[in-house]
Scaffold this motif. Structure first.
Motif, PDB file in Angstrom:
ATOM      1  N   ASP A 127       0.834  -1.207   0.000  1.00 48.18           N
ATOM      2  CA  ASP A 127       0.000   0.000   0.000  1.00 48.18           C
ATOM      3  C   ASP A 127       0.871   1.260   0.000  1.00 48.18           C
ATOM      4  N   ARG A 128       1.870   1.281   0.877  1.00 51.24           N
ATOM      5  CA  ARG A 128       2.735   2.451   0.972  1.00 51.24           C
ATOM      6  C   ARG A 128       3.558   2.630  -0.308  1.00 51.24           C
ATOM      7  N   GLY A 129       4.108   1.517  -0.805  1.00 53.76           N
ATOM      8  CA  GLY A 129       4.911   1.594  -2.021  1.00 53.76           C
ATOM      9  C   GLY A 129       4.107   2.032  -3.227  1.00 53.76           C
ATOM     10  N   LEU A 130       2.877   1.571  -3.324  1.00 59.91           N
ATOM     11  CA  LEU A 130       2.020   1.940  -4.453  1.00 59.91           C
ATOM     12  C   LEU A 130       1.683   3.429  -4.410  1.00 59.91           C
ATOM     13  N   ARG A 131       1.432   3.947  -3.215  1.00 62.01           N
ATOM     14  CA  ARG A 131       1.133   5.383  -3.094  1.00 62.01           C
ATOM     15  C   ARG A 131       2.346   6.226  -3.460  1.00 62.01           C
ATOM     16  N   TRP A 132       3.537   5.817  -3.053  1.00 61.52           N
ATOM     17  CA  TRP A 132       4.756   6.534  -3.425  1.00 61.52           C
ATOM     18  C   TRP A 132       4.967   6.514  -4.932  1.00 61.52           C
ATOM     19  N   MET A 133       4.749   5.337  -5.535  1.00 56.70           N
ATOM     20  CA  MET A 133       4.913   5.234  -6.986  1.00 56.70           C
ATOM     21  C   MET A 133       3.900   6.108  -7.709  1.00 56.70           C
ATOM     22  N   LEU A 134       2.669   6.128  -7.216  1.00 57.38           N
ATOM     23  CA  LEU A 134       1.623   6.926  -7.849  1.00 57.38           C
ATOM     24  C   LEU A 134       1.988   8.404  -7.822  1.00 57.38           C
ATOM     25  N   TRP A 135       2.477   8.884  -6.683  1.00 57.04           N
ATOM     26  CA  TRP A 135       2.888  10.285  -6.585  1.00 57.04           C
ATOM     27  C   TRP A 135       4.123  10.545  -7.455  1.00 57.04           C
ATOM     28  N   GLY A 136       5.010   9.554  -7.534  1.00 59.34           N
ATOM     29  CA  GLY A 136       6.172   9.688  -8.402  1.00 59.34           C
ATOM     30  C   GLY A 136       5.789   9.795  -9.870  1.00 59.34           C
ATOM     31  N   PHE A 137       4.803   9.018 -10.291  1.00 57.32           N
ATOM     32  CA  PHE A 137       4.331   9.106 -11.681  1.00 57.32           C
ATOM     33  C   PHE A 137       3.669  10.463 -11.948  1.00 57.32           C
ATOM     34  N   PHE A 138       2.953  10.986 -10.949  1.00 55.57           N
ATOM     35  CA  PHE A 138       2.371  12.321 -11.114  1.00 55.57           C
ATOM     36  C   PHE A 138       3.478  13.363 -11.313  1.00 55.57           C
ATOM     37  N   MET A 139       4.510  13.300 -10.473  1.00 56.84           N
ATOM     38  CA  MET A 139       5.606  14.267 -10.577  1.00 56.84           C
ATOM     39  C   MET A 139       6.290  14.183 -11.937  1.00 56.84           C
ATOM     40  N   LYS A 140       6.503  12.971 -12.407  1.00 57.04           N
ATOM     41  CA  LYS A 140       7.204  12.787 -13.688  1.00 57.04           C
ATOM     42  C   LYS A 140       6.317  13.125 -14.879  1.00 57.04           C
ATOM     43  N   LEU A 141       5.121  12.535 -14.951  1.00 56.71           N
ATOM     44  CA  LEU A 141       4.297  12.631 -16.150  1.00 56.71           C
ATOM     45  C   LEU A 141       3.472  13.912 -16.220  1.00 56.71           C
ATOM     46  N   CYS A 142       2.970  14.365 -15.074  1.00 58.32           N
ATOM     47  CA  CYS A 142       2.062  15.506 -15.091  1.00 58.32           C
ATOM     48  C   CYS A 142       2.767  16.844 -14.863  1.00 58.32           C
ATOM     49  N   VAL A 143       3.913  16.810 -14.219  1.00 54.52           N
ATOM     50  CA  VAL A 143       4.648  18.049 -14.006  1.00 54.52           C
ATOM     51  C   VAL A 143       5.866  18.109 -14.917  1.00 54.52           C
TER      52      VAL A 143
END
Length: 408
Positions: A127-143
Motif C-alpha cells: 500500500d505504501r509503495g504503491l502510493r509513493w509510486m503513484l505520486w512519483g508518476f504524477f511528478m514525472k508525467l504531469c509536471v
C-alpha cells in the motif's frame, strides 16, 4: 603478516580500487571533455595537438553505481562494515534494479543486511509503495514531462524568445528537474518497498528550504550525504580553521558540479552553489540578524533561497556557458510577448499541476491533517488513489522523454 603490513595492504587495496573505479568513470564520462580542454589550452599558445576521440557510449547511470562501489570500499576500509564474502549479495547491492540507473546512491550498511533477509508479501508495504509510486508518476508525467516541452522549445532557441519567456522557462525547469528526479526516486523507493526493501529518502521538499545549506540537506540527499561522508569530512570538514572550512565546502560543491556532467556549465553550477554556501556562512558570521516576525522571516528566506536556486539552474540547463550568459542577459534586457508554446490551456495545465504539487508539499511541510492518498480509512484511500490515477492518465504528457538523470 604484521599489523603494519596488513594496514599497508588494506590502504593499497583501497587506493587501487578507488583509482580503478574513478578511472573507468573518467574514461567514459570525462575523457573527451578533458581532451577538448587540453586542446583548447594549447591552441591559445599556437600549439596544435591531437587527442584521439573514442566516441564511446556512456553507460546509463554509471556515476551512481561507481559511487556505490567506492562508498562500499571506503566503509570496509574504515571498519564501518565487514567485507561481503558472498559475491551474489555484493553484485545485487551494486545492480539492484529499482535504483540502478539514477539512485538513490545507497549505503552498503543499509542494503547488504536486507539482501540476506527473507521478504514476504506485506499489505502495508504494498500500500505504501504503491502510493509513493503513484505520486512519483504524477511528478514525472504531469509536471516534469508536461512542462519539459516548453522548456526545451525556449532554451534550445533562446535567441528567438523574450526575457519573459526565458524567465518562465527557467521557472518551469526549476520544477521540471525536481519532479523528474524526485519522481524517479519515489518510483524506485516505492517499487522497492513493495518487494520489502527500504531505500533511503532522496528528496525532502527542497523548495521549502530557508537557506542554501538547508536546500542541500533536502535535495538529492543520497548524493549530498555521499559527498559529506567521503569527501567533505576526509578533507577536514568543519574541524579545521575557518578559511580551510570554507575551502572544504567550496571544493565539495565544485566536485559535485563536475560529477553532474562533462560540461563547463555544470562546473559553474557547482561553483555557484559553493559560493552560495561560503557567502551564507560569512553573512551569518559578520552581519547582524535581521529582526522580523518569525513567520515572515521564514517566508522571506524561503523565497530568497528559491530565487538563488532557480538562477543557478540556468547554468545547469543551458547547452553551454555562452548560452547561459546570453539567457541571463536577455531575461533582464529583452522584455516582450510571452511565448505560449502549445497554447494557453497547456500552460495553465502545467501551472495547475505545479500548484497541486506545492499544495501537497505545503501540507506535508506544515504537518496539516488533511488526508487523501494517505488517509487512515481504507475506502477513502482507495477512492483517492483511483481518482488520482484517472487524473494522471488524463493530464499526463507521455512524450516527455527519458529521465534527466539517466545521462549522469
Amino acid at each position: 603478516m604484521s599489523r603494519f603490513q596488513e594496514q599497508k595492504w588494506r590502504k593499497t587495496a583501497l587506493v587501487s580500487g578507488i583509482v580503478i573505479n574513478l578511472g573507468i568513470l573518467f574514461f567514459y564520462k570525462y575523457y573527451e571533455f578533458a581532451g577538448s580542454l587540453i586542446t583548447d589550452f594549447f591552441s591559445w599558445f599556437g600549439i596544435g595537438i591531437s587527442i584521439p576521440q573514442w566516441n564511446v557510449l556512456l553507460p546509463v547511470g554509471i556515476s551512481f553505481y561507481i559511487f556505490q562501489v567506492v562508498g562500499y570500499a571506503v566503509d570496509v576500509y574504515r571498519g564501518t562494515i565487514k567485507a561481503e564474502k558472498n559475491f551474489i549479495v555484493y553484485a545485487l547491492f551494486i545492480s539492484f534494479f529499482p535504483q540502478l540507473v539514477a539512485g538513490p546512491i545507497e549505503r552498503a550498511r543499509n542494503m547488504l543486511p536486507q539482501f540476506k533477509e527473507k521478504h514476504k508479501f506485506s499489505y502495508e508495504n504494498f500500500d505504501r509503495g504503491l502510493r509513493w509510486m503513484l505520486w512519483g508518476f504524477f511528478m514525472k508525467l504531469c509536471v516534469a514531462d508536461r512542462i519539459s516541452t516548453y522548456v526545451d522549445a525556449v532554451y534550445n532557441n533562446y535567441m528567438e524568445h523574450s526575457g519573459t519567456s526565458l524567465l518562465l522557462a527557467t521557472f518551469f525547469f526549476t520544477f521540471q528537474i525536481y519532479c523528474d528526479f524526485a519522481g524517479y526516486s519515489l518510483i524506485a523507493i516505492g517499487s522497492s518497498r513493495i518487494m520489502g526493501f527500504h531505500l533511503m529518502e532522496n528528496f525532502h521538499r527542497p523548495y521549502f528550504s530557508r537557506s542554501i545549506k538547508e536546500f542541500w540537506r533536502r535535495w538529492h540527499i543520497s548524493l549530498s550525504t555521499w559527498f559529506k561522508d567521503y569527501l567533505y569530512i576526509p578533507l577536514g570538514g568543519n574541524r579545521v580553521s575557518h578559511w580551510r572550512h570554507l575551502w572544504n565546502l567550496f571544493v565539495t560543491f565544485l566536485v559535485s558540479g563536475i560529477w553532474h556532467g562533462a560540461n563547463l556549465t555544470f562546473v559553474l553550477w557547482g561553483t555557484l552553489h559553493g559560493l552560495y554556501q561560503v557567502v551564507g556562512i560569512e553573512k551569518n558570521r559578520l552581519l547582524p540578524q535581521v529582526k522580523a516576525p518569525r513567520k515572515l522571516h521564514a517566508v522571506l528566506n524561503c523565497l530568497v533561497t528559491f530565487v538563488l536556486v532557480m538562477f543557478a539552474w540556468i547554468f545547469f540547463r543551458a547547452n553551454d556557458l555562452h548560452s547561459a550568459f546570453e539567457i541571463i542577459g536577455r531575461i533582464f534586457t529583452h522584455q516582450g510577448a510571452l511565448f505560449t508554446g502549445e497554447g494557453i490551456p497547456s500552460l495553465l495545465l502545467g501551472f495547475m499541476c505545479i500548484g497541486i504539487l506545492m499544495l501537497k508539499e505545503l501540507k506535508d511541510e506544515l504537518s496539516l491533517k488533511i488526508y487523501a492518498l494517505d488517509s487512515p480509512h481504507y475506502g477513502v484511500r482507495i477512492a483517492s488513489m483511483s481518482l488520482f490515477l484517472a487524473f494522471i492518465i488524463l493530464s499526463a504528457s507521455f512524450d516527455g522523454g527519458a529521465f534527466i538523470y539517466f545521462q549522469f
